[in-house]
Design a protein around this motif. Structure first.
Motif, short mmCIF file in Angstrom:
data_model
loop_
_atom_site.label_atom_id
_atom_site.label_comp_id
_atom_site.label_asym_id
_atom_site.label_seq_id
_atom_site.Cartn_x
_atom_site.Cartn_y
_atom_site.Cartn_z
N CYS A 9 0.75 -1.17 0.05
CA CYS A 9 -0.16 -0.01 -0.03
C CYS A 9 0.84 1.21 -0.06
N SER A 10 0.65 2.24 -0.93
CA SER A 10 1.33 3.53 -0.93
C SER A 10 0.84 4.40 0.17
N ASN A 11 0.02 4.19 0.73
CA ASN A 11 -0.51 5.01 1.66
C ASN A 11 -0.14 4.53 3.21
N CYS A 12 -0.33 3.41 3.53
CA CYS A 12 0.11 2.88 4.97
C CYS A 12 1.22 2.30 4.91
N CYS A 22 -6.35 -2.24 0.31
CA CYS A 22 -5.43 -2.42 1.63
C CYS A 22 -6.35 -2.81 2.57
N CYS A 25 -6.33 0.44 5.42
CA CYS A 25 -6.82 1.68 5.35
C CYS A 25 -7.89 1.76 4.09
N THR A 27 -7.35 1.92 0.76
CA THR A 27 -6.88 2.46 -0.28
C THR A 27 -6.76 1.41 -1.35
#
Length: 104
Positions: A9-12, A22, A25, A27
């Motif tokens: 995941c590029s977010n978390c 994900c 989160c 995403t």
């Protein structure tokens, strides 16, 4: 084993196995799905832009609003002038078409 796909995941930063979103989160982490969604959004935006029409002239808006006036005399005068206005526009469009065809 060939169908196992690990995605980060590029977010978390959570790593998931065979997931499109994900689990932590929510995403979207599947790049193929991201591209498909972007293409669909662009197609919808392009269709919305192409379907918009030109705004009406102030004279046309005035006559359309006057057609619903409370006074019956103003209402019928507006309908008469609106009809005349449409006929003038049709004749002008036809003449433009003829002259354009002759010039070409």
């Amino acid at each position: 084993m060939a169908n196992t796909i690990y995605r980060k995941c590029s977010n978390c930063g959570e790593i998931s196995l065979n997931k499109d979103y994900c689990p932590v989160c929510g995403t979207l982490i599947n790049n193929t799905l991201k591209r498909e969604l972007e293409r669909k959004e662009r197609a919808v935006q392009k269709q919305m832009i192409s379907s918009t029409t030109k705004p009406k002239s102030a004279f046309t808006l005035f006559l359309e609003n006057a057609k619903n006036h409370d006074n019956i005399i103003i209402r019928y005068l507006a309908r008469f002038f609106y009809t005349t206005w449409i006929i003038v526009l049709a004749i002008g469009g036809f003449l433009a078409l003829v002259f354009g065809y002759i010039a070409a």
